[in-house]
Design an enzyme around this catalytic site. Structure first.
Site, mmCIF file in Angstrom:
data_model
loop_
_atom_site.group_PDB
_atom_site.id
_atom_site.type_symbol
_atom_site.label_atom_id
_atom_site.label_comp_id
_atom_site.label_asym_id
_atom_site.label_seq_id
_atom_site.Cartn_x
_atom_site.Cartn_y
_atom_site.Cartn_z
ATOM 1 N N LYS A 111 105.468 1.221 80.716
ATOM 2 C CA LYS A 111 106.258 0.348 79.839
ATOM 3 C C LYS A 111 105.567 0.127 78.501
ATOM 4 C CE LYS A 111 106.732 -4.601 79.315
ATOM 5 N NZ LYS A 111 105.481 -5.093 78.850
ATOM 6 N N ASN A 112 104.274 -0.200 78.544
ATOM 7 C CA ASN A 112 103.622 -0.590 77.294
ATOM 8 C C ASN A 112 103.331 0.597 76.375
ATOM 9 O OD1 ASN A 112 103.897 -3.253 77.863
ATOM 10 N ND2 ASN A 112 101.830 -3.527 78.692
ATOM 11 N N CYS A 162 107.375 -17.545 73.903
ATOM 12 C CA CYS A 162 106.484 -16.573 74.507
ATOM 13 C C CYS A 162 106.381 -16.764 75.998
ATOM 14 C CB CYS A 162 105.116 -16.824 74.011
ATOM 15 S SG CYS A 162 104.354 -15.756 73.038
ATOM 16 N N ARG A 170 101.056 -16.172 70.884
ATOM 17 C CA ARG A 170 100.619 -14.774 70.743
ATOM 18 C C ARG A 170 100.544 -14.437 69.259
ATOM 19 N NH1 ARG A 170 103.926 -11.324 75.184
ATOM 20 N NH2 ARG A 170 102.581 -9.664 74.421
ATOM 21 N N GLN A 215 95.806 -10.204 63.339
ATOM 22 C CA GLN A 215 95.044 -8.952 63.191
ATOM 23 C C GLN A 215 95.945 -7.810 62.722
ATOM 24 O OE1 GLN A 215 91.580 -8.961 63.476
ATOM 25 N NE2 GLN A 215 92.139 -11.115 63.546
ATOM 26 N N ASP A 271 97.135 -7.897 83.021
ATOM 27 C CA ASP A 271 98.491 -7.809 83.572
ATOM 28 C C ASP A 271 98.503 -7.666 85.097
ATOM 29 O OD1 ASP A 271 99.436 -8.106 81.024
ATOM 30 O OD2 ASP A 271 99.848 -5.988 80.702
ATOM 31 N N ARG A 322 112.327 -6.421 83.046
ATOM 32 C CA ARG A 322 111.784 -5.980 81.750
ATOM 33 C C ARG A 322 110.778 -4.848 81.950
ATOM 34 N NH1 ARG A 322 108.493 -10.123 79.009
ATOM 35 N NH2 ARG A 322 107.925 -8.174 78.051
HETATM 36 C C1 EPZ Z 1 99.679 -6.060 75.156
HETATM 37 O O1 EPZ Z 1 100.063 -7.232 74.477
HETATM 38 C C2 EPZ Z 1 100.616 -5.925 76.325
HETATM 39 N N1 EPZ Z 1 101.972 -5.865 75.825
HETATM 40 C C3 EPZ Z 1 100.441 -7.121 77.266
HETATM 41 O O2 EPZ Z 1 101.220 -6.854 78.422
HETATM 42 C C4 EPZ Z 1 98.984 -7.218 77.692
HETATM 43 O O3 EPZ Z 1 98.810 -8.405 78.441
HETATM 44 C C5 EPZ Z 1 98.067 -7.249 76.483
HETATM 45 O O4 EPZ Z 1 98.347 -6.114 75.624
HETATM 46 C C6 EPZ Z 1 96.601 -7.192 76.857
HETATM 47 O O5 EPZ Z 1 96.329 -6.035 77.592
HETATM 48 C C7 EPZ Z 1 102.428 -4.740 75.307
HETATM 49 O O6 EPZ Z 1 101.746 -3.724 75.229
HETATM 50 C C8 EPZ Z 1 103.834 -4.735 74.832
HETATM 51 P P1 EPZ Z 1 96.779 -8.050 72.498
HETATM 52 P P2 EPZ Z 1 99.501 -7.508 73.004
HETATM 53 O O7 EPZ Z 1 97.127 -7.953 71.057
HETATM 54 O O8 EPZ Z 1 99.308 -6.203 72.320
HETATM 55 C C9 EPZ Z 1 94.654 -11.990 70.755
HETATM 56 C C10 EPZ Z 1 102.931 -7.192 79.967
HETATM 57 O O9 EPZ Z 1 103.065 -8.015 80.886
HETATM 58 N N2 EPZ Z 1 95.219 -11.570 69.459
HETATM 59 O O10 EPZ Z 1 95.895 -6.991 73.079
HETATM 60 O O11 EPZ Z 1 100.398 -8.492 72.373
HETATM 61 C C11 EPZ Z 1 95.735 -12.448 71.719
HETATM 62 O O12 EPZ Z 1 96.065 -13.793 71.522
HETATM 63 C C12 EPZ Z 1 102.412 -7.642 78.626
HETATM 64 O O13 EPZ Z 1 103.197 -5.990 80.084
HETATM 65 C C13 EPZ Z 1 94.874 -12.265 68.323
HETATM 66 O O14 EPZ Z 1 94.132 -13.240 68.354
HETATM 67 O O15 EPZ Z 1 98.103 -8.147 73.355
HETATM 68 C C14 EPZ Z 1 95.080 -12.167 73.055
HETATM 69 O O16 EPZ Z 1 94.244 -13.234 73.381
HETATM 70 C C15 EPZ Z 1 102.206 -9.092 78.559
HETATM 71 N N3 EPZ Z 1 95.400 -11.835 67.119
HETATM 72 C C16 EPZ Z 1 94.212 -10.929 72.787
HETATM 73 O O17 EPZ Z 1 94.064 -10.868 71.359
HETATM 74 C C17 EPZ Z 1 96.224 -10.763 67.041
HETATM 75 O O18 EPZ Z 1 96.650 -10.425 65.914
HETATM 76 C C18 EPZ Z 1 94.796 -9.606 73.254
HETATM 77 O O19 EPZ Z 1 96.133 -9.455 72.764
HETATM 78 C C19 EPZ Z 1 96.554 -10.064 68.196
HETATM 79 C C20 EPZ Z 1 96.046 -10.486 69.404
#
Ligand code: EPZ
Length: 424
Positions: free
Chosen positions: A22-23, A117, A122, A126, A306, A398
């Site tokens: 999915k991701n 969310c 979220r 970055q 996840d 989803r």
């Molecule tokens: C991806 O989300 C996945 N979603 C999430 O899976 C998964 O939990 C996550 O990566 C971590 O592996 C998709 O790929 C669509 P991140 P993403 O940016 O990319 C912080 C599922 O159930 N952060 O890696 O949104 C953030 O708050 C979903 O399939 C910032 O601070 O996650 C978090 O603590 C849910 N600033 C950490 O980084 C930013 O600009 C990791 O988030 C971006 C993120």
């Protein structure tokens, strides 16, 4: 309103085929917007997030059609807008990939951010920092992110946090930027590599995906007529591995990349579950007692966040007290209250859950509070005594293709009720 009804107590047995990731799909489909040509994407999971993205692409002017259950043809030749309204993206949390893709193609993007969310705030700071480094002016107003660049120029970007979304979005935006972009402290998840491979198949020049330094040499144009197959879903595979262990079953999880499962495999073995690996399969067999464990979720290759909710169910069945510490998200424990309704003994302290093992879970009406929380409730329902009614299953749809069908093929008593009743 649909619900899943699960009668617990069956040991899962047999083979299950894992769908595409999915991701990866939710980034590869927007990436197809970057060419004014066609592409064929195979092993696409047939899930609602993909259906929503396909509709978004059509609304942007692309042609997008399933040739069969898991093969999607996209032609983005007639896309002539860089705007995706709230109405289009509100159901799609990964809509932020439209920003990188549209910026990369049109040097402009206007994408509404979906409100609310699944599990807390979220941020996308970055992503924004990176777009700015590449030369885009960024405005976030009235829930819309507007990006505009005269030209995109390669840059050196050091991410403050390891972010999957920012890493992928910046790869998308940098593919056609002038010169070289370096992303340091990049995410290393398998789907980051998959998106880089897809972009490279279209003529991009990305090196280092899967390490924490990714280098992107900008190219003038990308080519179409590409055929690409998405990698298997690491989290769906992990969910079935956990379900096999929790039910003391014997399941061969097929069509996977066992290496992607290393952190879970190691934990399962530590918990006294038997795990045997083949080239593209893993067999998980219950071994009687489940040992307690301490788990901390981390970016890849660490234990995936996840899989945190499903694995908590396994810890509820273990001997002794276990802990799970959430190292990625601030708040991912809403599902604990639902699990407690089924008899779990869990205390949340900050980012850590302390789980008293040896629980006898009992069926109850419960709800999915997000996608992976929903998967956890399914696993709980499979091991619980009696019947579990699981609501809010649109979250599960989803990200899991035909979860009840796959579980039924393993001997689970589970059915989806649309209207009327089902016989278990
Ligand atoms: C991806 O989300 C996945 N979603 C999430 O899976 C998964 O939990 C996550 O990566 C971590 O592996 C998709 O790929 C669509 P991140 P993403 O940016 O990319 C912080 C599922 O159930 N952060 O890696 O949104 C953030 O708050 C979903 O399939 C910032 O601070 O996650 C978090 O603590 C849910 N600033 C950490 O980084 C930013 O600009 C990791 O988030 C971006 C993120």
């Amino acid at each position: 309103m649909e619900k899943l009804v699960i009668k617990g107590g069956r040991n899962l047995k047999g083979e299950v085929y894992i769908s595409g990731a999915k991701n990866a799909a939710v980034a590869i489909i927007p990436a197809a917007l970057m060419i004014d040509n066609s592409c064929k994407i195979e092993n696409v999971p047939n899930i609602s997030d993909v259906a929503i993205l396909k509709d978004i692409l059509i609304q942007l002017g692309a042609e997008a059609e399933f040739a069969d259950h898991n093969t999607l043809f996209i032609n983005s030749r007639n896309v002539n807008t860089y705007k995706a309204s709230y109405d289009m993206v509100k159901k799609m949390r990964a809509s932020y990939y439209l920003l990188g893709a549209l910026l990369g193609r049109f040097k402009r993007a206007e994408v509404a951010m979906p409100g609310g969310c699944d599990f807390g705030f979220r941020p996308i700071d970055q992503h924004i920092k990176g777009f700015e480094a590449l030369g885009a002016r960024v405005e976030v107003k009235h829930g819309i992110v507007r990006l505009k660049a005269d030209k995109l120029v390669g840059s050196h970007i050091f991410l403050d946090v390891v972010s999957v979304g920012a890493t992928i979005n910046l790869m998308l935006a940098a593919v056609k930027a002038e010169g070289i972009t370096t992303i340091e402290n990049a995410a290393k998840e398998p789907h980051v590599v998959d998106i880089a491979n897809f972009l490279n198949a279209m003529g991009a020049n990305i090196k280092g995906a899967g390490t924490d330094i990714i280098k992107i040499k900008g190219v003038e144009s990308l080519k179409g007529n590409v055929s690409y197959s998405i990698i298997p879903d690491q989290i769906e595979a992990g969910t079935f591995m956990v379900a096999a262990a929790a039910t003391q079953g014997d399941v061969v999880v097929r069509n996977i990349i066992p290496k992607h499962m290393d952190s879970l495999t190691a934990k399962l073995i530590e918990m006294n579950v038997k795990v045997v690996e083949g080239e593209d399969w893993i067999r998980v067999t219950g071994n009687g007692r489940i040992s307690k464990a301490n788990i901390k979720t981390l970016p890849y290759p660490g234990f995936p966040t996840d899989l945190h909710p499903p694995v908590t169910v396994l810890l509820c069945l273990a001997d002794g007290t276990s802990t799970i510490t959430e190292g990625v998200w601030d708040s991912r424990f809403q599902y604990i209250d639902e699990l407690k309704r089924m008899g779990a003994q869990v205390k949340v302290e900050g980012r850590m859950a302390v789980i008293e093992g040896g629980s006898r879970l009992t069926g109850a009406p419960v709800k999915a509070t997000d996608l992976r929380a929903g998967a956890a409730m399914v696993v709980a329902g499979l091991v619980a005594e009696g019947e579990t009614e699981l609501y809010n299953i649109e979250y599960i749809d989803r990200g899991y293709e035909n979860i009840e069908g796959k579980l039924r093929s393993l001997g689970a008593e589970i059915c989806r009720i649309r209207q009327g009743s089902c016989q278990l």
